[in-house]
Design a protein around this motif. Sequence first.
Motif, mmCIF file in Angstrom:
data_model
loop_
_atom_site.group_PDB
_atom_site.id
_atom_site.type_symbol
_atom_site.label_atom_id
_atom_site.label_comp_id
_atom_site.label_asym_id
_atom_site.label_seq_id
_atom_site.Cartn_x
_atom_site.Cartn_y
_atom_site.Cartn_z
ATOM 1 N N UNK A 119 0.834 -1.205 0.000
ATOM 2 C CA UNK A 119 0.000 0.000 0.000
ATOM 3 C C UNK A 119 0.868 1.255 0.000
ATOM 4 N N UNK A 120 1.942 1.222 0.769
ATOM 5 C CA UNK A 120 2.862 2.361 0.785
ATOM 6 C C UNK A 120 3.560 2.481 -0.565
ATOM 7 N N UNK A 121 3.935 1.336 -1.139
ATOM 8 C CA UNK A 121 4.590 1.349 -2.448
ATOM 9 C C UNK A 121 3.688 1.963 -3.509
ATOM 10 N N UNK A 122 2.409 1.666 -3.450
ATOM 11 C CA UNK A 122 1.480 2.260 -4.430
ATOM 12 C C UNK A 122 1.426 3.774 -4.270
ATOM 13 N N UNK A 123 1.473 4.251 -3.032
ATOM 14 C CA UNK A 123 1.475 5.696 -2.799
ATOM 15 C C UNK A 123 2.740 6.329 -3.365
ATOM 16 N N UNK A 124 3.872 5.637 -3.218
ATOM 17 C CA UNK A 124 5.132 6.152 -3.749
ATOM 18 C C UNK A 124 5.079 6.223 -5.272
ATOM 19 N N UNK A 125 4.637 5.153 -5.902
ATOM 20 C CA UNK A 125 4.554 5.133 -7.363
ATOM 21 C C UNK A 125 3.580 6.193 -7.854
ATOM 22 N N UNK A 126 2.480 6.384 -7.137
ATOM 23 C CA UNK A 126 1.490 7.382 -7.533
ATOM 24 C C UNK A 126 2.061 8.797 -7.486
ATOM 25 N N UNK A 127 3.046 9.026 -6.599
ATOM 26 C CA UNK A 127 3.665 10.354 -6.515
ATOM 27 C C UNK A 127 4.438 10.714 -7.782
ATOM 28 N N UNK A 128 4.853 9.721 -8.535
ATOM 29 C CA UNK A 128 5.551 10.000 -9.791
ATOM 30 C C UNK A 128 4.566 10.583 -10.802
ATOM 31 N N UNK A 129 3.369 10.014 -10.847
ATOM 32 C CA UNK A 129 2.353 10.479 -11.798
ATOM 33 C C UNK A 129 1.611 11.709 -11.281
ATOM 34 N N UNK A 130 1.412 11.782 -9.963
ATOM 35 C CA UNK A 130 0.679 12.902 -9.365
ATOM 36 C C UNK A 130 1.469 13.422 -8.160
ATOM 37 N N UNK A 131 2.527 14.185 -8.402
ATOM 38 C CA UNK A 131 3.380 14.642 -7.297
ATOM 39 C C UNK A 131 2.606 15.482 -6.291
ATOM 40 N N UNK A 132 2.798 15.173 -5.009
ATOM 41 C CA UNK A 132 2.198 15.945 -3.927
ATOM 42 C C UNK A 132 3.248 16.213 -2.864
ATOM 43 N N UNK A 133 3.068 17.287 -2.145
ATOM 44 C CA UNK A 133 4.049 17.665 -1.132
ATOM 45 C C UNK A 133 4.166 16.601 -0.046
ATOM 46 N N UNK A 134 3.047 16.063 0.380
ATOM 47 C CA UNK A 134 3.052 15.086 1.464
ATOM 48 C C UNK A 134 1.875 14.139 1.297
ATOM 49 N N UNK A 135 2.123 12.861 1.512
ATOM 50 C CA UNK A 135 1.082 11.842 1.424
ATOM 51 C C UNK A 135 1.119 11.027 2.710
ATOM 52 N N UNK A 136 -0.034 10.844 3.317
ATOM 53 C CA UNK A 136 -0.146 10.049 4.535
ATOM 54 C C UNK A 136 -0.749 8.689 4.197
ATOM 55 N N UNK A 137 -0.152 7.614 4.708
ATOM 56 C CA UNK A 137 -0.652 6.254 4.483
ATOM 57 C C UNK A 137 -0.915 5.620 5.848
ATOM 58 N N UNK A 138 -2.169 5.480 6.186
ATOM 59 C CA UNK A 138 -2.530 4.925 7.487
ATOM 60 C C UNK A 138 -3.847 5.507 7.950
ATOM 61 N N UNK A 139 -4.779 4.633 8.326
ATOM 62 C CA UNK A 139 -6.139 5.090 8.602
ATOM 63 C C UNK A 139 -6.231 5.997 9.819
ATOM 64 N N UNK A 140 -5.347 5.836 10.792
ATOM 65 C CA UNK A 140 -5.444 6.630 12.017
ATOM 66 C C UNK A 140 -4.414 7.757 12.099
ATOM 67 N N UNK A 141 -3.644 7.962 11.045
ATOM 68 C CA UNK A 141 -2.593 8.974 11.106
ATOM 69 C C UNK A 141 -3.134 10.348 11.489
ATOM 70 N N UNK A 142 -4.179 10.780 10.815
ATOM 71 C CA UNK A 142 -4.705 12.126 11.080
ATOM 72 C C UNK A 142 -5.344 12.209 12.461
#
Length: 309
Positions: A210-233
């Motif tokens: 799941x984290x790897x998918x977020x990393x790969x997605x940043x190549x296509x849709x760069x964002x300043x910060x991405x959080x991966x985890x349901x309780x992070x916020x």
Amino acid sequence: MSRVVVVVGASSGIGRATARAFAERGDRLVLAARAAQTLAEVRAECADAEVLTVPTDVTEPGALDALARAATDRFGRVDVWVHTAAVMAYGRFDELPERVFDEVVRTDLLAVATSARVALRHFRATGSGTLILTGSVLGHITAPYMSAYVASKWGLQGLVRTVQQELRDSPRIRLCLVNPGSVDTPVYQQAANYLGRIGRPPPPVSGPQRVARAIVDCVDRPRREVSVGRLNYVMRVGFTALPGVYDVLVGPLMRLAGLSGRAVDAHDGTVFAPNPASEALRGGHLPDLRQLARSVPGPVGAALRRRLG
């Protein structure tokens, strides 16, 4: 058009999952980690991609510059640079050996800064590129018994924000920070331990894919910060808005959910040297859904396996 992707920390956990994810896209890979033996295993897992492996200790002077040279010598350029390498240590701050604390900070903050510096110099020279660093929810909150790791991730958070501000004059160079919460990787068992109990990721736990998918997605849709985890916020809000309540609860919750009941003698884990036998995609904290998916026949099973990575 396939990209040239450098993955630093590719031998285990999130880095290993990331290497697989980019390989499935058909990108050309430069994989770096300390253990040559494990890198060879990851290379075999990425058999459909063109892969260069470069044994690299990120704390060694000049090692990351040499990695960049190896990448450009082989492929002529670098389009994406991903840094996932990290180590961890458990122990009360005043009981954790100074050499262990310092090495965790050296690996998890100073070496990441060096990695970013090397990548950005290359991107400045070529005019474009994507740098993706992996932080942690512990770059926004704190947890007892993990002082070196927390200090490193808080430092990384500040470094990334600063560099993002400095990159405003270079819109074709992107810097993304991916902040996972608890992830099913071997880093908890590999951690140095001066606490007497083996650590584990507190629930809810995400898979490394799941984290790897977020990393790969940043190549296509760069964002300043991405959080991966349901309780992070939720944890970040509690830490910021209710600091007194957070501090009362975090210790008992850490001892209940973040530490196992298994006793362990004091040891340095993989802080100073790799242990190839302990390096794997997952840490065994979640059921292996990919293994279960293999039992599902036909296109449904194939789709599940692709989704799970």
